[in-house]
Design a protein around this motif. Structure first.
Motif, PDB file in Angstrom:
ATOM      1  N   ASN A  42      45.205  35.008 -43.076  1.00 45.15           N
ATOM      2  CA  ASN A  42      44.609  36.123 -42.340  1.00 45.15           C
ATOM      3  C   ASN A  42      43.636  36.820 -43.274  1.00 45.15           C
ATOM      4  OD1 ASN A  42      46.122  35.583 -40.068  1.00 45.15           O
ATOM      5  ND2 ASN A  42      47.666  37.133 -40.490  1.00 45.15           N
ATOM      6  N   ASN A  43      42.377  36.848 -42.905  1.00 43.51           N
ATOM      7  CA  ASN A  43      41.398  37.292 -43.889  1.00 43.51           C
ATOM      8  C   ASN A  43      40.134  37.871 -43.271  1.00 43.51           C
ATOM      9  OD1 ASN A  43      39.418  35.014 -43.464  1.00 43.51           O
ATOM     10  ND2 ASN A  43      41.154  33.798 -44.182  1.00 43.51           N
ATOM     11  N   ILE A  44      39.375  38.505 -44.133  1.00 43.70           N
ATOM     12  CA  ILE A  44      38.013  38.960 -43.858  1.00 43.70           C
ATOM     13  C   ILE A  44      37.059  38.114 -44.687  1.00 43.70           C
ATOM     14  CG2 ILE A  44      36.360  40.846 -44.172  1.00 43.70           C
ATOM     15  CD1 ILE A  44      38.240  41.472 -41.927  1.00 43.70           C
ATOM     16  N   THR A  45      36.062  37.540 -44.045  1.00 38.21           N
ATOM     17  CA  THR A  45      34.999  36.819 -44.746  1.00 38.21           C
ATOM     18  C   THR A  45      33.669  37.200 -44.079  1.00 38.21           C
ATOM     19  OG1 THR A  45      35.337  34.898 -43.299  1.00 38.21           O
ATOM     20  CG2 THR A  45      36.464  34.866 -45.425  1.00 38.21           C
ATOM     21  N   LEU A  46      32.612  36.520 -44.479  1.00 34.25           N
ATOM     22  CA  LEU A  46      31.309  36.698 -43.850  1.00 34.25           C
ATOM     23  C   LEU A  46      31.104  35.599 -42.821  1.00 34.25           C
ATOM     24  CD1 LEU A  46      29.035  37.460 -46.950  1.00 34.25           C
ATOM     25  CD2 LEU A  46      30.209  39.090 -45.450  1.00 34.25           C
ATOM     26  N   ASP A  47      30.574  35.963 -41.671  1.00 30.83           N
ATOM     27  CA  ASP A  47      30.272  34.960 -40.664  1.00 30.83           C
ATOM     28  C   ASP A  47      28.951  34.272 -41.011  1.00 30.83           C
ATOM     29  OD1 ASP A  47      31.204  34.006 -37.863  1.00 30.83           O
ATOM     30  OD2 ASP A  47      29.038  34.272 -37.673  1.00 30.83           O
ATOM     31  N   PRO A  48      28.904  32.945 -40.959  1.00 33.44           N
ATOM     32  CA  PRO A  48      27.683  32.238 -41.349  1.00 33.44           C
ATOM     33  C   PRO A  48      26.538  32.371 -40.343  1.00 33.44           C
ATOM     34  CG  PRO A  48      29.336  30.694 -40.559  1.00 33.44           C
ATOM     35  CD  PRO A  48      30.005  32.027 -40.627  1.00 33.44           C
ATOM     36  N   LYS A  49      26.830  32.853 -39.147  1.00 34.75           N
ATOM     37  CA  LYS A  49      25.801  32.942 -38.112  1.00 34.75           C
ATOM     38  C   LYS A  49      25.457  34.379 -37.730  1.00 34.75           C
ATOM     39  CE  LYS A  49      27.308  28.559 -36.024  1.00 34.75           C
ATOM     40  NZ  LYS A  49      27.845  27.922 -34.782  1.00 34.75           N
ATOM     41  N   LEU A  60      30.878  40.636 -40.294  1.00 28.85           N
ATOM     42  CA  LEU A  60      32.281  40.348 -40.572  1.00 28.85           C
ATOM     43  C   LEU A  60      32.768  39.161 -39.751  1.00 28.85           C
ATOM     44  CD1 LEU A  60      33.682  43.972 -40.406  1.00 28.85           C
ATOM     45  CD2 LEU A  60      33.912  42.489 -42.395  1.00 28.85           C
ATOM     46  N   ARG A  61      33.607  38.356 -40.382  1.00 35.69           N
ATOM     47  CA  ARG A  61      34.373  37.355 -39.638  1.00 35.69           C
ATOM     48  C   ARG A  61      35.855  37.602 -39.903  1.00 35.69           C
ATOM     49  NH1 ARG A  61      33.318  31.056 -40.574  1.00 35.69           N
ATOM     50  NH2 ARG A  61      34.302  31.546 -42.570  1.00 35.69           N
TER      51      ARG A  61
END
Length: 549
Positions: A417-424, A434-435
């Motif tokens: 379960n995480n927060i990352t950057l969305d590539p699109k 945010l992703r």
């Protein structure tokens, strides 16, 4: 508009501290550091509203995100799924004072066991449950500081942890829901208590007492009675003459020099013009989603996987808090739309009990949950009419006679379960959005269902004419609690910040907000976030005084 003392710092001059975010943590730390004589600039991505500008407009505030986060956020349950914008919602405010402006103001402390659940319970399969690197006893003086400096109304309950000083204000007056909850809970052998609230029951520190207007959850308080950082901390920080609050300033990157030290932040102003604010140290208080996002967007050749992320722990172990809710209709009008959200709670099931066969615990409270439009469109019983005269009659009869019993539960730290950057997806500034990858641990759903069953029993015992499940114990796609994504710890390999909230990788970069939390508590994290912020401000000021930043 109110007259405020103001100081303005040039971007070319390095202030002692730049703080990103003005909410529960940022406002407290700004007050603490400026009170110690440090020059402080607080960057807030949203506007500054005077309390007189807050509105009682349900459509604008709830349905049109009046002061909440309008940014695109891509969601998925697992890393095998496609992330889609709009499949979920992170609810946080963008304005000076942050989400402390629109929070419900439930103010539970964590209990002593919360800080050492791994030692007490052992591991939980599928989760990364760990002890905190600090104890309740270490944080207790700062919990008490929150009580007395921010303003909290309450009285200790039978399951409360030790406290060094009483509440500064008596509890808020009990509502109909509180009386009925107490009646039902006692019939079942439970131990209801007053709800501690960050709302003033009496005038305090020059601020007004609650006027019982009924617009707390999702709304700003025009009377200043809700103890947001906007009402309680930021005016004190500004009065020092050392703190500048800079609204409409959207930070996109933390800058480093060749030695790997933070030199300040690059940000956009209201006209989307880019600036660089120099600083001797940077403190991130943006929340458990925006803080890791900023670290990822601050990647460099030194930190290719995100700033301060040599551990790979930035963004991981995202926790939401769980919960479900039941509603009941009673014989006589309750008029729950008046006054604050809740006045009574139960912590009988707060602790995780191995006898249940799963991890987790939580609290329950009786509350007003839905404003009129939400009630009309929302969680009505399955057999309720949906149109015509019967629908209108049901709304007229039920709205003033209904109440909610809500559960607030633990949420396990799950590495996937995480927060990352969305590539699109990108936001309006062209910055990666945010992703969110989030799927509730099975034990999280089990404890939500366990409490939901208890909630239905309480409504029955309280004499509800009709009861139903309003919000079932299902996978979450909405939260206002963003926790655990830059956890505190002593080991640089398994945590992002140390016990001083200093990042392990960058000696003059600090993080203090919901992301610092190691476990989730039982659904009301703001009190703990503020206590951590008071402690962090104290310790950071000490480091600065000793020349250790």
């Amino acid at each position: 508009m109110q007259t405020r003392p103001r100081v303005t710092y040039p971007t070319t001059t390095a202030v002692d501290f730049v703080i990103v975010g003005s909410g529960a943590a940022g406002g407290v730390i700004a007050k603490e550091l400026s009170s110690h004589g440090h020059s402080v600039v607080v960057m807030e991505q949203g506007p500054r509203l005077d309390p007189s500008q807050f509105e009682h407009d349900e459509f604008k505030y709830h349905f049109r995100n009046g002061i909440a986060n309008p940014a695109p956020t891509a969601w998925r349950k697992t890393d095998k799924d496609e992330a889609k914008v709009g499949d979920g919602l992170l609810l946080y405010a963008r304005l000076v004072g942050g989400s402390s402006v629109h929070f419900t103001a439930n103010f539970w402390r964590l209990h002593e066991k919360d800080f050492m659940e791994r030692s007490l319970l052992g591991g939980v399969p599928g989760a990364d449950l760990q002890d905190w690197p600090i104890t309740y006893a270490e944080l207790e003086p700062y919990y008490t500081k929150v009580d007395w400096e921010v303003g909290v109304s309450g009285t200790p309950g039978p399951f409360d942890p030790p406290r060094s000083r009483p509440y500064p204000l008596p509890p808020m007056p009990v509502k109909s829901s509180g009386v009925l909850f107490e009646r039902g809970a006692r019939k079942l052998g439970l131990h209801p208590q007053s709800s501690p609230m960050a709302i003033l029951s009496k005038p305090f520190n020059g601020r007004n007492a609650c006027q019982h207007c009924g617009y707390c959850m999702e709304y700003g308080c025009e009377f200043g009675a809700k103890s947001s950082s906007l009402a309680s901390m930021i005016p004190v920080a500004e009065a020092t003459g050392k703190c500048e609050i800079r609204p409409n300033s959207y930070v996109r990157k933390v800058e480093l020099d060749a030695r790997g030290r933070a030199t300040g932040v690059t940000y956009f102003d209201a006209q989307k013009k880019e600036h660089h604010q120099r600083a001797k140290a940077v403190i991130l208080c943006a929340n458990g989603a925006e803080t890791p996002r900023l670290l990822f967007n601050s990647a460099s050749s030194r930190f290719p996987d995100g700033l301060a992320n040599s551990s790979g722990m930035v963004g991981k172990n995202l926790m939401f808090n769980g919960g479900a809710a039941a509603m009941g209709v009673f014989e006589h009008p309750l008029n729950e739309y008046k006054s604050i959200q809740c006045t009574r709670l139960s912590h009988d099931f707060y602790d995780s009990d191995p006898k249940r066969g799963f991890y987790g615990g939580g609290g329950m409270d009786a509350r007003f949950q839905q404003y009129p439009i939400q009630f009309a469109l929302g969680a009505l019983p399955a057999d309720a009419p949906t149109w015509g005269s019967a629908y209108k009659k049901m709304l007229a009869d039920s709205f003033s006679r209904s109440m909610t019993v809500a559960g607030h539960t633990t949420s396990l730290p799950v590495p996937t379960n995480n927060i990352t950057l969305d590539p699109k997806a990108k936001d309006d500034w062209g910055i990666p959005a945010l992703r969110v990858t989030y799927k509730d641990h099975p034990d999280d759903l089990k404890i939500s269902q366990f409490l939901l069953d208890r909630q239905m029993e309480i409504l029955e015992a309280a004499g509800a004419q009709k009861k139903w499940v309003a919000y079932p114990a299902i996978e979450q796609q909405f939260t206002a609690h963003l926790l655990g994504t830059c956890r505190m710890g002593k080991d640089p390999k398994t945590s992002v910040v140390d016990i001083d909230h200093r990042t392990h990788d960058v000696e003059n970069l600090f993080i203090c907000d919901g992301s610092s939390m190691v476990t989730s508590g039982r659904g009301q994290p703001t009190m703990t976030i503020m206590a951590l912020a008071f402690r962090a401000g104290d310790r950071i000021a000490g480091l600065a005084k000793r020349g250790e930043i």
